[in-house]
Design a protein around this motif. Sequence first.
Motif, PDB file in Angstrom:
ATOM      1  N   VAL A  25       0.862  -1.182   0.000  1.00  0.00           N
ATOM      2  CA  VAL A  25       0.000   0.000   0.000  1.00  0.00           C
ATOM      3  C   VAL A  25       0.894   1.226   0.000  1.00  0.00           C
ATOM      4  O   VAL A  25       1.798   1.350   0.829  1.00  0.00           O
ATOM      5  N   VAL A  26       0.672   2.131  -0.955  1.00  0.00           N
ATOM      6  CA  VAL A  26       1.473   3.352  -1.029  1.00  0.00           C
ATOM      7  C   VAL A  26       0.693   4.577  -0.548  1.00  0.00           C
ATOM      8  O   VAL A  26       1.289   5.610  -0.249  1.00  0.00           O
ATOM      9  N   TYR A  27      -0.633   4.465  -0.464  1.00  0.00           N
ATOM     10  CA  TYR A  27      -1.454   5.579   0.018  1.00  0.00           C
ATOM     11  C   TYR A  27      -2.815   5.030   0.410  1.00  0.00           C
ATOM     12  O   TYR A  27      -3.335   4.115  -0.238  1.00  0.00           O
ATOM     13  N   MET A  32     -10.235   5.525  -0.572  1.00  0.00           N
ATOM     14  CA  MET A  32      -9.498   4.667  -1.498  1.00  0.00           C
ATOM     15  C   MET A  32      -8.197   4.146  -0.886  1.00  0.00           C
ATOM     16  O   MET A  32      -7.705   4.683   0.102  1.00  0.00           O
ATOM     17  N   VAL A  33      -7.671   3.113  -1.533  1.00  0.00           N
ATOM     18  CA  VAL A  33      -6.344   2.583  -1.241  1.00  0.00           C
ATOM     19  C   VAL A  33      -5.604   2.527  -2.564  1.00  0.00           C
ATOM     20  O   VAL A  33      -6.141   2.038  -3.564  1.00  0.00           O
ATOM     21  N   VAL A  34      -4.391   3.045  -2.584  1.00  0.00           N
ATOM     22  CA  VAL A  34      -3.551   2.952  -3.778  1.00  0.00           C
ATOM     23  C   VAL A  34      -2.425   1.984  -3.439  1.00  0.00           C
ATOM     24  O   VAL A  34      -1.733   2.140  -2.431  1.00  0.00           O
ATOM     25  N   TYR A  49       2.547  -2.730 -11.279  1.00  0.00           N
ATOM     26  CA  TYR A  49       1.218  -2.301 -11.673  1.00  0.00           C
ATOM     27  C   TYR A  49       0.641  -1.467 -10.534  1.00  0.00           C
ATOM     28  O   TYR A  49       0.558  -1.942  -9.404  1.00  0.00           O
ATOM     29  N   GLY A  50       0.270  -0.231 -10.828  1.00  0.00           N
ATOM     30  CA  GLY A  50      -0.390   0.621  -9.847  1.00  0.00           C
ATOM     31  C   GLY A  50      -1.887   0.398  -9.898  1.00  0.00           C
ATOM     32  O   GLY A  50      -2.483   0.408 -10.976  1.00  0.00           O
ATOM     33  N   GLY A 128      -8.420  -0.229 -16.338  1.00  0.00           N
ATOM     34  CA  GLY A 128      -6.972  -0.300 -16.512  1.00  0.00           C
ATOM     35  C   GLY A 128      -6.212   0.083 -15.253  1.00  0.00           C
ATOM     36  O   GLY A 128      -5.029  -0.217 -15.122  1.00  0.00           O
ATOM     37  N   THR A 129      -6.903   0.750 -14.313  1.00  0.00           N
ATOM     38  CA  THR A 129      -6.235   1.173 -13.077  1.00  0.00           C
ATOM     39  C   THR A 129      -6.976   0.769 -11.811  1.00  0.00           C
ATOM     40  O   THR A 129      -6.426   0.905 -10.719  1.00  0.00           O
ATOM     41  N   SER A 130      -8.214   0.285 -11.929  1.00  0.00           N
ATOM     42  CA  SER A 130      -9.004  -0.022 -10.741  1.00  0.00           C
ATOM     43  C   SER A 130      -9.960  -1.176 -11.008  1.00  0.00           C
ATOM     44  O   SER A 130     -10.425  -1.359 -12.133  1.00  0.00           O
ATOM     45  N   GLY A 131     -10.257  -1.924  -9.962  1.00  0.00           N
ATOM     46  CA  GLY A 131     -11.253  -2.985 -10.054  1.00  0.00           C
ATOM     47  C   GLY A 131     -12.650  -2.485  -9.732  1.00  0.00           C
ATOM     48  O   GLY A 131     -13.607  -3.259  -9.710  1.00  0.00           O
TER      49      GLY A 131
END
Length: 195
Positions: A25-27, A32-34, A49-50, A128-131
């Motif tokens: 986890v970076v943020y 949200m969680v990134v 993959y971000g 492409g970036t989120s589920g």
Amino acid sequence: MSDLQERGAADGDERPAVRRIASRVVYENPWMVVREDEVERLDGSRGIYGVVDKPDFVLVVPEEDGGFHMVEEYRYPIGRRTWSFPQGAAPGRRVVEPAELARRELAEETGFTAGRLRRIGYLNCAHGTSGQGFTVFHATDLTPGEPDREAEEQDMRQRWVSRAEFRELVAKGLITDDSTLAAYALLAMDGLPAG
């Protein structure tokens, strides 16, 4: 098998096209969680993959008298006001049954309650970036009431637009929300008149 791997294998392939090796986890905040995943591709090459993890949301198409009740608000990421169908997720990344959440979002943003609320589909957004995905509901037999908006929605406006005006707002760039346009397309594909 991770959720990402299960999604990759869902189409019948035994091996997903991309396999998660590690994740961090970076943020994180209440919405949200990134995370950054270390991944391995089919050819064995590795990369990162971000991913933005956000809870699913609902979108409600409130239809009445041949048009729709829509909301307009300032959208901070794009720096301007735009129109959309009422939509939202549960606070604190909680999971709420979609129909219950749809009724809540419709009432909060517009004040309306729906005598009839019908699910018309489920879509993914920004896959492409989120589920993250969203369930689309068609609301009819509307009873007016007072909106009960969240603090973030204090500038929100709401009004009825005809189908012709909906198309004009799209053409003028005043409806740019992909979820709203996708929901409109689902409504058309559902066999209901879309214009």
